[in-house]
Design a protein around this motif. Structure first.
Motif, mmCIF file in Angstrom:
data_model
loop_
_atom_site.group_PDB
_atom_site.id
_atom_site.type_symbol
_atom_site.label_atom_id
_atom_site.label_comp_id
_atom_site.label_asym_id
_atom_site.label_seq_id
_atom_site.Cartn_x
_atom_site.Cartn_y
_atom_site.Cartn_z
ATOM 1 N N LYS A 102 0.856 -1.184 0.000
ATOM 2 C CA LYS A 102 0.000 0.000 0.000
ATOM 3 C C LYS A 102 0.891 1.233 0.000
ATOM 4 O O LYS A 102 1.921 1.264 0.664
ATOM 5 N N GLU A 106 -2.712 5.604 0.706
ATOM 6 C CA GLU A 106 -3.770 4.596 0.791
ATOM 7 C C GLU A 106 -3.930 4.110 2.226
ATOM 8 O O GLU A 106 -5.047 3.886 2.699
ATOM 9 N N LYS A 109 -5.812 6.750 4.302
ATOM 10 C CA LYS A 109 -7.245 6.726 3.987
ATOM 11 C C LYS A 109 -7.916 5.494 4.595
ATOM 12 O O LYS A 109 -9.023 5.569 5.117
ATOM 13 N N TYR A 110 -7.248 4.356 4.527
ATOM 14 C CA TYR A 110 -7.787 3.123 5.101
ATOM 15 C C TYR A 110 -7.957 3.286 6.605
ATOM 16 O O TYR A 110 -8.988 2.958 7.168
ATOM 17 N N LYS A 111 -6.925 3.815 7.245
ATOM 18 C CA LYS A 111 -6.956 4.018 8.692
ATOM 19 C C LYS A 111 -8.112 4.937 9.082
ATOM 20 O O LYS A 111 -8.845 4.674 10.028
ATOM 21 N N ARG A 113 -10.930 5.414 7.603
ATOM 22 C CA ARG A 113 -12.220 4.746 7.424
ATOM 23 C C ARG A 113 -12.463 3.703 8.516
ATOM 24 O O ARG A 113 -13.597 3.426 8.882
ATOM 25 N N LYS A 114 -11.408 3.071 9.005
ATOM 26 C CA LYS A 114 -11.550 1.956 9.931
ATOM 27 C C LYS A 114 -11.528 2.363 11.394
ATOM 28 O O LYS A 114 -11.948 1.594 12.244
#
Length: 115
Positions: A102, A106, A109-111, A113-114
């Motif tokens: 990643k 990315e 952004k993933y962090k 959202r989670k």
């Protein structure tokens, strides 16, 4: 000292596709051919995988069957060890190719959202 590019590439899910570890899947011919082109231009390719023992030997044989011969396997190149004066556990490369890779953006952004 000038180096050509060093490419570290994973095996499962990257060079070998569509299988469940430890089985061998289909070869990622497009990637294998691209790596061979880079290597033919003087760049170095390192197999960078969690496999060891017989499973590692199987992965190396799999790649050799398709004409991909590694400059190193799970290790730094000798010229890198000489340049830095040690052989760190982290494989030094200019590019890391891995199906789990990643980009930092990315990941952030993933962090977001989670969390």
């Amino acid at each position: 000292m000038e180096f050509r590019k060093i490419i570290a590439v994973d095996f499962d899910g990257t060079l070998s596709l569509g299988s469940i570890y430890p089985a061998l899947g289909d070869p990622n011919i497009d990637l294998i051919n691209e790596l061979r082109k880079w290597q033919n231009c003087g760049n170095k390719i390192i197999l960078w995988t969690c496999r060891d023992g017989v499973l590692l030997d199987n992965a190396i044989d799999f790649c050799e069957k398709y004409g991909l011969i590694f400059d190193a396997v799970n290790d730094n190149l000798p010229e890198i060890v000489k340049f830095f004066g040690n052989n760190s556990r982290k494989i030094y490369a200019d590019f890391y190719i891995d199906d789990k890779n990643k980009k930092m953006e990315e990941f952030i952004k993933y962090k977001e959202r989670k969390l």
